[in-house]
Enzyme design. Structure first.
Site, PDB file in Angstrom:
ATOM      1  N   GLU A   1     -31.548  22.226   6.024  1.00  0.00           N
ATOM      2  CA  GLU A   1     -31.047  22.279   4.638  1.00  0.00           C
ATOM      3  C   GLU A   1     -31.625  21.143   3.788  1.00  0.00           C
ATOM      4  O   GLU A   1     -30.942  20.553   2.947  1.00  0.00           O
ATOM      5  CB  GLU A   1     -29.518  22.337   4.614  1.00  0.00           C
ATOM      6  CG  GLU A   1     -29.047  23.597   5.330  1.00  0.00           C
ATOM      7  CD  GLU A   1     -27.695  24.108   4.932  1.00  0.00           C
ATOM      8  OE1 GLU A   1     -27.227  23.778   3.844  1.00  0.00           O
ATOM      9  OE2 GLU A   1     -27.114  24.874   5.732  1.00  0.00           O
TER      10      GLU A   1
ATOM     11  N   SER B   1     -34.323  14.515   5.226  1.00  0.00           N
ATOM     12  CA  SER B   1     -33.897  13.292   4.516  1.00  0.00           C
ATOM     13  C   SER B   1     -34.889  12.965   3.401  1.00  0.00           C
ATOM     14  O   SER B   1     -34.500  12.455   2.339  1.00  0.00           O
ATOM     15  CB  SER B   1     -33.810  12.117   5.497  1.00  0.00           C
ATOM     16  OG  SER B   1     -32.797  12.363   6.440  1.00  0.00           O
TER      17      SER B   1
HETATM   18  N1  CAA Z   1     -30.796  23.910  -9.253  1.00  0.00           N
HETATM   19  C1  CAA Z   1     -31.405  24.765 -10.108  1.00  0.00           C
HETATM   20  N2  CAA Z   1     -32.748  24.836 -10.258  1.00  0.00           N
HETATM   21  C2  CAA Z   1     -33.495  24.017  -9.499  1.00  0.00           C
HETATM   22  C3  CAA Z   1     -32.925  23.097  -8.601  1.00  0.00           C
HETATM   23  C4  CAA Z   1     -31.515  23.068  -8.487  1.00  0.00           C
HETATM   24  N3  CAA Z   1     -30.885  22.242  -7.653  1.00  0.00           N
HETATM   25  N4  CAA Z   1     -33.934  22.420  -8.007  1.00  0.00           N
HETATM   26  C5  CAA Z   1     -35.087  22.880  -8.507  1.00  0.00           C
HETATM   27  N5  CAA Z   1     -34.811  23.853  -9.411  1.00  0.00           N
HETATM   28  C6  CAA Z   1     -35.767  24.597 -10.242  1.00  0.00           C
HETATM   29  C7  CAA Z   1     -36.597  23.639 -11.072  1.00  0.00           C
HETATM   30  O1  CAA Z   1     -35.949  23.295 -12.264  1.00  0.00           O
HETATM   31  C8  CAA Z   1     -37.857  24.452 -11.318  1.00  0.00           C
HETATM   32  O2  CAA Z   1     -37.612  25.400 -12.324  1.00  0.00           O
HETATM   33  P1  CAA Z   1     -38.364  25.321 -13.765  1.00  0.00           P
HETATM   34  O3  CAA Z   1     -39.821  25.576 -13.454  1.00  0.00           O
HETATM   35  O4  CAA Z   1     -37.730  26.393 -14.574  1.00  0.00           O
HETATM   36  O5  CAA Z   1     -38.139  23.951 -14.296  1.00  0.00           O
HETATM   37  C9  CAA Z   1     -38.009  25.238 -10.021  1.00  0.00           C
HETATM   38  O6  CAA Z   1     -36.711  25.279  -9.432  1.00  0.00           O
HETATM   39  C10 CAA Z   1     -38.985  24.600  -9.066  1.00  0.00           C
HETATM   40  O7  CAA Z   1     -38.479  23.312  -8.770  1.00  0.00           O
HETATM   41  P2  CAA Z   1     -39.388  22.069  -8.445  1.00  0.00           P
HETATM   42  O8  CAA Z   1     -40.559  22.024  -9.386  1.00  0.00           O
HETATM   43  O9  CAA Z   1     -38.520  20.875  -8.380  1.00  0.00           O
HETATM   44  O10 CAA Z   1     -39.949  22.481  -7.000  1.00  0.00           O
HETATM   45  P3  CAA Z   1     -40.700  21.651  -5.919  1.00  0.00           P
HETATM   46  O11 CAA Z   1     -41.777  22.495  -5.366  1.00  0.00           O
HETATM   47  O12 CAA Z   1     -41.073  20.292  -6.440  1.00  0.00           O
HETATM   48  O13 CAA Z   1     -39.584  21.512  -4.741  1.00  0.00           O
HETATM   49  C11 CAA Z   1     -37.741  20.592  -3.525  1.00  0.00           C
HETATM   50  C12 CAA Z   1     -38.399  20.823  -4.876  1.00  0.00           C
HETATM   51  C13 CAA Z   1     -36.472  19.791  -3.859  1.00  0.00           C
HETATM   52  C14 CAA Z   1     -38.629  19.798  -2.582  1.00  0.00           C
HETATM   53  C15 CAA Z   1     -37.367  21.964  -2.895  1.00  0.00           C
HETATM   54  O14 CAA Z   1     -38.516  22.715  -2.546  1.00  0.00           O
HETATM   55  C16 CAA Z   1     -36.500  21.832  -1.662  1.00  0.00           C
HETATM   56  O15 CAA Z   1     -35.288  21.642  -1.776  1.00  0.00           O
HETATM   57  N6  CAA Z   1     -37.095  21.930  -0.449  1.00  0.00           N
HETATM   58  C17 CAA Z   1     -36.319  21.953   0.807  1.00  0.00           C
HETATM   59  C18 CAA Z   1     -35.917  23.334   1.164  1.00  0.00           C
HETATM   60  C19 CAA Z   1     -34.762  23.350   2.111  1.00  0.00           C
HETATM   61  O16 CAA Z   1     -33.755  22.685   1.926  1.00  0.00           O
HETATM   62  N7  CAA Z   1     -34.872  24.187   3.126  1.00  0.00           N
HETATM   63  C20 CAA Z   1     -33.795  24.364   4.045  1.00  0.00           C
HETATM   64  C21 CAA Z   1     -33.876  25.712   4.649  1.00  0.00           C
HETATM   65  S1  CAA Z   1     -32.365  26.523   4.758  1.00  0.00           S
HETATM   66  C22 CAA Z   1     -31.663  25.978   6.189  1.00  0.00           C
HETATM   67  O17 CAA Z   1     -32.022  25.003   6.777  1.00  0.00           O
HETATM   68  C23 CAA Z   1     -30.486  26.782   6.551  1.00  0.00           C
HETATM   69  C24 CAA Z   1     -30.144  26.813   7.957  1.00  0.00           C
HETATM   70  O18 CAA Z   1     -30.441  27.773   8.641  1.00  0.00           O
HETATM   71  C25 CAA Z   1     -29.293  25.719   8.513  1.00  0.00           C
END
Ligand code: CAA
Length: 384
Positions: free
Chosen positions: A368, A371
Site C-alpha cells: 500500500e 515508506s
Molecule cells: N487523491 C486524488 N488524486 C491524486 C492523489 C490523491 N491522493 N494522488 C495523486 N493524485 C492525482 C494527481 O493529482 C494527478 O492528477 P492531475 O494530473 O489531475 O493533477 C494524478 O493523480 C497523478 O498523480 P501524480 O502526478 O502525483 O503521480 P505520480 O506518478 O507522481 O505517482 C505516487 C504518485 C504517490 C508515487 C503514486 O503512484 C503512488 O501512490 N504509488 C504507490 C502505489 C501503491 O501504493 N501501491 C500499493 C498497491 S495496493 C496494495 O498493496 C494492496 C494490497 O494488496 C495489500
C-alpha cells in the site's frame, strides 16, 4: 481536544482483543508455517461485522467509524497479521471504494456482500488489483489494458502480489483504457473471479504474513460490462489514490498492532526470565528498550487515530495517513527486532511468536505504498 476513547470504542477494542486471543491465536504458528489461509477466522470476523466496518448497515456494513477500525485492526494484528491484512484490504480498499464511488447498482450487487463478507453462507471478499510486474511504486505505468468494445471492455494483463487473490470473489482492477492520456486514461473495473479469462496464477511463498493469500492474477480477453466501470471515464487512478489513502490508515494500524503485540510479549517475558540473579526487567538494558518501544508505539497510535479522526470528520487525511503508515511501519520493524533481542535465543524460535511478528512487520514498509512513497506524498505536501 480529548484523548479518551468512548464506551463504544472501548467495547469494540475489547471485542477485537478477545476475538484475537480466542480465535486467532490457536493455530497461528501452523497457519504461518504451512501458508494456510485463516478462512474460519475471516468468516468469524465477517460475522462480527469486521469485514465491512465503515459501511452503513443499508449496504451490509456495521456502520462504525474509522477510529473503531483502527482499534480493531490493532488488536487483531497483535496476534494474526495474516488475518488482519485480509480484513484491511476488504474494508478500506474494496468496501470503502465501492461505497464512496460506486453506483447504486454496484453497491447493491457487490458492496453489500463484500461488506457482509458472506454470501449464500460462503466467504465473499474483495481484492484490489493495482500492482503489476512493472508498476509497483510507479503506479501510473499500468500495462493492463481495457479496450472499449462498445457495449463492454476487453481486459488483458497481469497483476502481481494481490492480497486475497485466490480467496476473493470480486476484484477491483485498474487498467489503461487510453495510454495517450497517462494517469487520466486509467479506469477501475469490478471484475468477478469466476468470469471466463480470469486466471488465479502462482501463490507467493512469502517471508511474513505467510497465511495471507497472495497471488498473481492473469486476464486474458475478459469481457467486462460497461456498467462495471467505477465512476466517470478516466477516474481510475484518482480512485486508486483516494482509496489507498484510507488503506494506509489500515496498514498503519496493522503495523501498530504488530509493534504492540511484540512489545506486550517482550514485557511479559522480561518479568519471567531471570538472568544474573533477577528478572531481566530489572536490568536497565531491558528497561530502556521497553521504554523506547512504549514511547514509539504511543506516537504511532496517536498518528493512526489522528488520521482516522480526520477521515471521520471529512477532512483531507492523505498526508496524515502517509505519516501514520511510515511511522507505524518503521516502529513495527524496530520494535519487533528489539522484542526478539529481549527474548534472546528464545526469540529466534517459533513458539515465542516474536520472530513471526518480526517477519510480518517488514511487509508494512512495502505494501500500500512503500515508506519511500509515503515520504513522496508527505514531502510534496510540505513543499507545495
Ligand atoms: N487523491 C486524488 N488524486 C491524486 C492523489 C490523491 N491522493 N494522488 C495523486 N493524485 C492525482 C494527481 O493529482 C494527478 O492528477 P492531475 O494530473 O489531475 O493533477 C494524478 O493523480 C497523478 O498523480 P501524480 O502526478 O502525483 O503521480 P505520480 O506518478 O507522481 O505517482 C505516487 C504518485 C504517490 C508515487 C503514486 O503512484 C503512488 O501512490 N504509488 C504507490 C502505489 C501503491 O501504493 N501501491 C500499493 C498497491 S495496493 C496494495 O498493496 C494492496 C494490497 O494488496 C495489500
Amino acid at each position: 481536544m480529548h484523548f479518551e476513547l468512548s464506551e463504544e470504542h472501548l467495547m469494540i477494542k475489547k471485542a477485537a482483543r478477545d476475538f484475537a486471543q480466542n480465535e486467532c491465536l490457536p493455530g497461528v504458528i501452523e497457519r504461518d508455517e504451512k501458508m494456510i489461509f485463516p478462512r474460519e477466522q475471516v468468516m468469524k470476523l465477517a460475522e462480527l461485522g469486521f469485514m465491512g466496518m465503515m459501511v452503513s448497515p443499508e449496504y451490509g456494513g456495521a456502520g462504525m467509524d474509522t477510529i473503531s477500525y483502527v482499534l480493531a485492526m490493532e488488536e487483531i494484528s497483535k496476534i494474526d497479521a495474516s488475518a488482519s491484512v485480509c480484513m484491511s484490504v476488504n474494508n478500506s480498499l474494496v468496501a470503502w471504494g465501492l461505497d464512496k464511488f460506486g453506483s447504486e447498482e454496484q453497491k447493491q450487487k457487490y458492496l453489500t456482500p463484500v461488506a457482509r463478507g458472506i454470501k449464500d453462507g460462503e466467504l465473499y471478499i474483495g481484492a484490489f488489483l493495482l500492482s503489476e510486474p512493472e508498476a509497483g511504486s510507479d503506479a501510473t505505468s499500468q500495462r493492463t489494458t481495457a479496450e472499449d468494445m462498445g457495449d463492454h471492455y476487453l481486459l488483458n494483463g497481469t497483476k502481481n502480489w494481490i492480497t486475497n487473490g485466490g480467496t476473493a470473489s470480486v476484484y477491483l482492477v485498474m487498467a489503461q483504457t487510453d495510454a495517450a492520456k497517462g494517469s487520466h486514461g486509467i479506469n477501475t473495473f469490478i471484475v468477478e473471479k469466476k468470469w471466463p479469462g480470469v486466471t488465479v496464477a502462482a501463490k507467493e511463498n512469502k517471508l511474513g504474513i505467510r497465511a495471507s493469500d497472495t497471488h498473481t492474477i492473469l486476464f486474458n480477453d475478459v469481457k467486462v460490462p460497461k456498467e462495471n466501470r467505477i465512476g466517470e471515464d478516466g477516474f481510475g487512478f484518482k480512485f486508486a489514490m483516494r482509496t489507498l489513502a484510507g488503506g494506509r490508515i489500515g496498514i498503519a494500524s496493522q503495523a501498530l498492532g504488530i509493534a504492540s503485540g511484540a512489545y506486550e510479549l517482550a514485557l511479559k517475558y522480561s518479568k519471567q526470565r531471570k538472568a544474573f540473579g533477577k528478572e531481566i526487567m530489572h536490568h536497565q538494558a531491558i528497561q530502556f528498550k521497553l521504554a523506547d518501544m512504549a514511547t514509539r508505539i504511543e506516537a504511532a497510535r496517536l498518528l493512526c487515530l489522528k488520521a482516522a479522526y480526520e477521515k471521520d470528520q471529512g477532512l483531507d487525511y492523505t498526508v496524515s495517513s502517509s505519516m501514520a503508515k511510515v511511522f507505524a511501519s518503521e516502529t513495527a520493524m524496530w520494535t519487533t527486532v528489539e522484542a526478539v533481542q529481549v527474548h534472546g535465543g528464545y526469540g529466534y524460535v517459533k513458539e515465542y511468536h516474536v520472530e513471526r511478528l518480526m517477519r510480518d512487520a517488514k511487509i508494512t514498509q512495502l505494501y500500500e505504498g512503500t515508506s519511500e512513497v509515503q515520504r513522496i506524498v508527505i514531502s510534496r505536501s510540505i513543499l507545495k
